[in-house]
Design a protein around this motif. Structure first.
Motif, PDB file in Angstrom:
ATOM      1  N   PHE A  60      41.060  43.553  30.612  1.00 35.03           N
ATOM      2  CA  PHE A  60      40.281  42.315  30.640  1.00 35.03           C
ATOM      3  C   PHE A  60      39.781  42.054  32.061  1.00 35.03           C
ATOM      4  CE2 PHE A  60      43.449  42.009  27.334  1.00 35.03           C
ATOM      5  CZ  PHE A  60      42.781  41.456  26.248  1.00 35.03           C
ATOM      6  N   GLU A  61      38.554  41.570  32.169  1.00 29.66           N
ATOM      7  CA  GLU A  61      38.011  41.089  33.442  1.00 29.66           C
ATOM      8  C   GLU A  61      37.449  39.695  33.184  1.00 29.66           C
ATOM      9  OE1 GLU A  61      35.286  43.671  35.379  1.00 29.66           O
ATOM     10  OE2 GLU A  61      36.714  45.333  35.536  1.00 29.66           O
ATOM     11  N   ALA A  62      38.117  38.697  33.733  1.00 27.76           N
ATOM     12  CA  ALA A  62      37.746  37.306  33.465  1.00 27.76           C
ATOM     13  C   ALA A  62      37.213  36.635  34.724  1.00 27.76           C
ATOM     14  CB  ALA A  62      38.952  36.534  32.932  1.00 27.76           C
ATOM     15  N   SER A  63      36.264  35.735  34.528  1.00 30.23           N
ATOM     16  CA  SER A  63      35.698  34.982  35.656  1.00 30.23           C
ATOM     17  C   SER A  63      35.382  33.565  35.201  1.00 30.23           C
ATOM     18  CB  SER A  63      34.431  35.670  36.176  1.00 30.23           C
ATOM     19  OG  SER A  63      33.456  35.743  35.153  1.00 30.23           O
ATOM     20  N   GLY A  64      35.076  32.699  36.184  1.00 30.77           N
ATOM     21  CA  GLY A  64      34.741  31.316  35.889  1.00 30.77           C
ATOM     22  C   GLY A  64      35.919  30.377  36.079  1.00 30.77           C
ATOM     23  N   LYS A  65      35.637  29.088  35.950  1.00 33.15           N
ATOM     24  CA  LYS A  65      36.675  28.056  36.042  1.00 33.15           C
ATOM     25  C   LYS A  65      36.514  27.082  34.893  1.00 33.15           C
ATOM     26  CE  LYS A  65      37.669  28.036  41.010  1.00 33.15           C
ATOM     27  NZ  LYS A  65      37.799  27.190  42.226  1.00 33.15           N
ATOM     28  N   VAL A  66      37.633  26.522  34.456  1.00 29.73           N
ATOM     29  CA  VAL A  66      37.588  25.517  33.397  1.00 29.73           C
ATOM     30  C   VAL A  66      38.327  24.260  33.853  1.00 29.73           C
ATOM     31  CG1 VAL A  66      37.474  27.244  31.569  1.00 29.73           C
ATOM     32  CG2 VAL A  66      39.698  26.371  32.283  1.00 29.73           C
ATOM     33  N   GLN A  67      37.835  23.127  33.380  1.00 30.47           N
ATOM     34  CA  GLN A  67      38.546  21.865  33.598  1.00 30.47           C
ATOM     35  C   GLN A  67      39.432  21.641  32.379  1.00 30.47           C
ATOM     36  OE1 GLN A  67      36.139  18.474  34.650  1.00 30.47           O
ATOM     37  NE2 GLN A  67      37.666  17.027  33.865  1.00 30.47           N
ATOM     38  N   TRP A  68      40.742  21.551  32.619  1.00 34.45           N
ATOM     39  CA  TRP A  68      41.669  21.445  31.485  1.00 34.45           C
ATOM     40  C   TRP A  68      42.540  20.183  31.571  1.00 34.45           C
ATOM     41  CZ3 TRP A  68      46.995  22.174  32.635  1.00 34.45           C
ATOM     42  CH2 TRP A  68      47.257  22.626  33.934  1.00 34.45           C
ATOM     43  N   GLY A  69      42.036  19.202  32.295  1.00 36.13           N
ATOM     44  CA  GLY A  69      42.709  17.921  32.414  1.00 36.13           C
ATOM     45  C   GLY A  69      42.148  17.165  33.598  1.00 36.13           C
ATOM     46  N   PRO A  70      42.497  15.886  33.738  1.00 34.99           N
ATOM     47  CA  PRO A  70      42.042  15.109  34.890  1.00 34.99           C
ATOM     48  C   PRO A  70      42.461  15.768  36.205  1.00 34.99           C
ATOM     49  CG  PRO A  70      43.022  13.677  33.237  1.00 34.99           C
ATOM     50  CD  PRO A  70      43.332  15.089  32.812  1.00 34.99           C
ATOM     51  N   VAL A 113      43.005  29.184  26.146  1.00 35.52           N
ATOM     52  CA  VAL A 113      43.474  28.592  27.406  1.00 35.52           C
ATOM     53  C   VAL A 113      44.864  28.014  27.166  1.00 35.52           C
ATOM     54  CG1 VAL A 113      43.070  26.757  29.087  1.00 35.52           C
ATOM     55  CG2 VAL A 113      41.147  28.116  28.233  1.00 35.52           C
ATOM     56  N   ASN A 114      45.766  28.255  28.079  1.00 35.49           N
ATOM     57  CA  ASN A 114      47.148  27.793  27.924  1.00 35.49           C
ATOM     58  C   ASN A 114      47.256  26.302  28.222  1.00 35.49           C
ATOM     59  OD1 ASN A 114      49.898  28.188  27.360  1.00 35.49           O
ATOM     60  ND2 ASN A 114      50.385  28.466  29.530  1.00 35.49           N
ATOM     61  N   ASP A 115      46.960  25.496  27.211  1.00 36.42           N
ATOM     62  CA  ASP A 115      46.975  24.044  27.372  1.00 36.42           C
ATOM     63  C   ASP A 115      47.382  23.407  26.049  1.00 36.42           C
ATOM     64  OD1 ASP A 115      46.671  21.546  28.497  1.00 36.42           O
ATOM     65  OD2 ASP A 115      44.491  21.492  28.232  1.00 36.42           O
ATOM     66  N   ASP A 116      48.069  22.260  26.137  1.00 32.73           N
ATOM     67  CA  ASP A 116      48.533  21.594  24.921  1.00 32.73           C
ATOM     68  C   ASP A 116      47.617  20.469  24.473  1.00 32.73           C
ATOM     69  OD1 ASP A 116      49.177  20.107  27.190  1.00 32.73           O
ATOM     70  OD2 ASP A 116      50.831  19.081  26.178  1.00 32.73           O
ATOM     71  N   TYR A 117      46.682  20.052  25.329  1.00 31.03           N
ATOM     72  CA  TYR A 117      45.757  18.965  24.979  1.00 31.03           C
ATOM     73  C   TYR A 117      44.349  19.426  25.324  1.00 31.03           C
ATOM     74  CZ  TYR A 117      43.803  14.271  24.500  1.00 31.03           C
ATOM     75  OH  TYR A 117      43.056  13.174  24.100  1.00 31.03           O
ATOM     76  N   LEU A 118      43.554  19.738  24.298  1.00 31.75           N
ATOM     77  CA  LEU A 118      42.256  20.369  24.505  1.00 31.75           C
ATOM     78  C   LEU A 118      41.082  19.401  24.505  1.00 31.75           C
ATOM     79  CD1 LEU A 118      42.780  23.396  22.069  1.00 31.75           C
ATOM     80  CD2 LEU A 118      43.232  23.320  24.531  1.00 31.75           C
ATOM     81  N   GLN A 119      41.321  18.162  24.080  1.00 29.40           N
ATOM     82  CA  GLN A 119      40.209  17.237  23.894  1.00 29.40           C
ATOM     83  C   GLN A 119      39.462  16.900  25.182  1.00 29.40           C
ATOM     84  OE1 GLN A 119      43.031  17.226  22.408  1.00 29.40           O
ATOM     85  NE2 GLN A 119      42.888  16.535  20.278  1.00 29.40           N
ATOM     86  N   ASP A 120      40.153  16.952  26.316  1.00 27.65           N
ATOM     87  CA  ASP A 120      39.475  16.607  27.575  1.00 27.65           C
ATOM     88  C   ASP A 120      39.081  17.853  28.374  1.00 27.65           C
ATOM     89  OD1 ASP A 120      42.009  17.419  28.248  1.00 27.65           O
ATOM     90  OD2 ASP A 120      42.476  15.708  29.550  1.00 27.65           O
ATOM     91  N   ASN A 121      39.120  19.011  27.738  1.00 29.88           N
ATOM     92  CA  ASN A 121      38.769  20.253  28.437  1.00 29.88           C
ATOM     93  C   ASN A 121      37.257  20.460  28.469  1.00 29.88           C
ATOM     94  OD1 ASN A 121      41.491  20.569  28.601  1.00 29.88           O
ATOM     95  ND2 ASN A 121      41.596  22.489  27.461  1.00 29.88           N
ATOM     96  N   ARG A 122      36.815  21.123  29.544  1.00 30.73           N
ATOM     97  CA  ARG A 122      35.398  21.416  29.727  1.00 30.73           C
ATOM     98  C   ARG A 122      35.252  22.815  30.319  1.00 30.73           C
ATOM     99  NH1 ARG A 122      35.725  17.448  27.340  1.00 30.73           N
ATOM    100  NH2 ARG A 122      34.650  15.445  27.567  1.00 30.73           N
ATOM    101  N   GLY A 123      34.126  23.463  29.991  1.00 32.09           N
ATOM    102  CA  GLY A 123      33.820  24.753  30.598  1.00 32.09           C
ATOM    103  C   GLY A 123      34.342  25.926  29.786  1.00 32.09           C
TER     104      GLY A 123
END
Length: 206
Positions: A119-129, A188-198
């Motif tokens: 895998f080759e991954a790039s970019g950033k995601v907002q996964w919470g405040p 994405v390793n997160d338990d609350y996805l509703q406020d995620n972006r990107g």
């Protein structure tokens, strides 16, 4: 010059031409003699007896260059013949987007137990405040029992095969051995996805 000598010379010239010719090896097992014209995007252009044909890279297992000392993988990067960061040649590739707000993103790839995937991954995601990270996720040790992988970094890129247990990918570009057979999904390793972006952009070699 005698006819016999002319025939011998012609045979030697034909042998030399064949020795220097490139060989296109298709995944079907068919071998095609000719000259590699170039690789453009997902297309391999190959000259066969003066006529240029186009093959999709997914059809090509490898191209053996005329010198016999090097080869090109039909599914490796078009910018070089075998500069693939240590990955073995002959791998297929697919690029996909991993939506941070989706539980899992289907890659469209079916894998087999025991196979190695890169895998080759790039970019950033907002996964919470005030939380924005790349594929490796947040730094430090932040255990959260509600995440798909409770003991791994929040926001990190993860994968799973079918409905099996997820595995960490992060920013690792080395081989990851599949433990199950089935459809590969990324998330994405997160338990609350509703406020995620990107999203992450991920190229998969398999």
């Amino acid at each position: 010059m005698s006819n016999r000598r002319l025939s011998l010379l012609a045979a030697l010239m034909a042998l030399a031409a064949n020795t220097l010719a490139d060989t296109l090896v298709l995944r079907s097992g068919r071998r095609v003699e000719g000259d590699l014209v170039g690789v453009r995007g997902s297309t391999v252009e190959f000259d066969e007896s003066g006529s240029t044909r186009r093959y999709d890279r997914s059809e090509v297992a490898r191209i053996e260059l005329g010198s016999g000392s090097s080869s090109y993988s039909g599914s490796s990067s078009s910018s070089s013949y075998d500069r693939n960061g240590g990955r073995p040649s002959g791998l297929r590739e697919r690029t996909t987007s991993v939506d941070a707000a989706a539980p899992w993103s289907d890659t469209g790839i079916d894998v087999r137990s025991g196979m190695s995937v890169y895998f080759e991954a790039s970019g950033k995601v907002q996964w919470g405040p005030d939380r924005k990270d790349g594929p490796a996720g947040e730094g430090g040790n932040h255990r959260n029992a509600g995440r798909p992988m409770p003991n791994r970094a929040g926001g990190a890129l993860i994968g799973r095969v079918g409905g099996s247990e997820p595995f960490l990918i992060g920013d690792d570009r080395g081989p990851i051995r599949m433990r199950e057979s089935g459809r590969l999904s990324l998330g994405v390793n997160d338990d609350y996805l509703q406020d995620n972006r990107g999203s992450f952009r991920v190229t998969i070699y398999y």
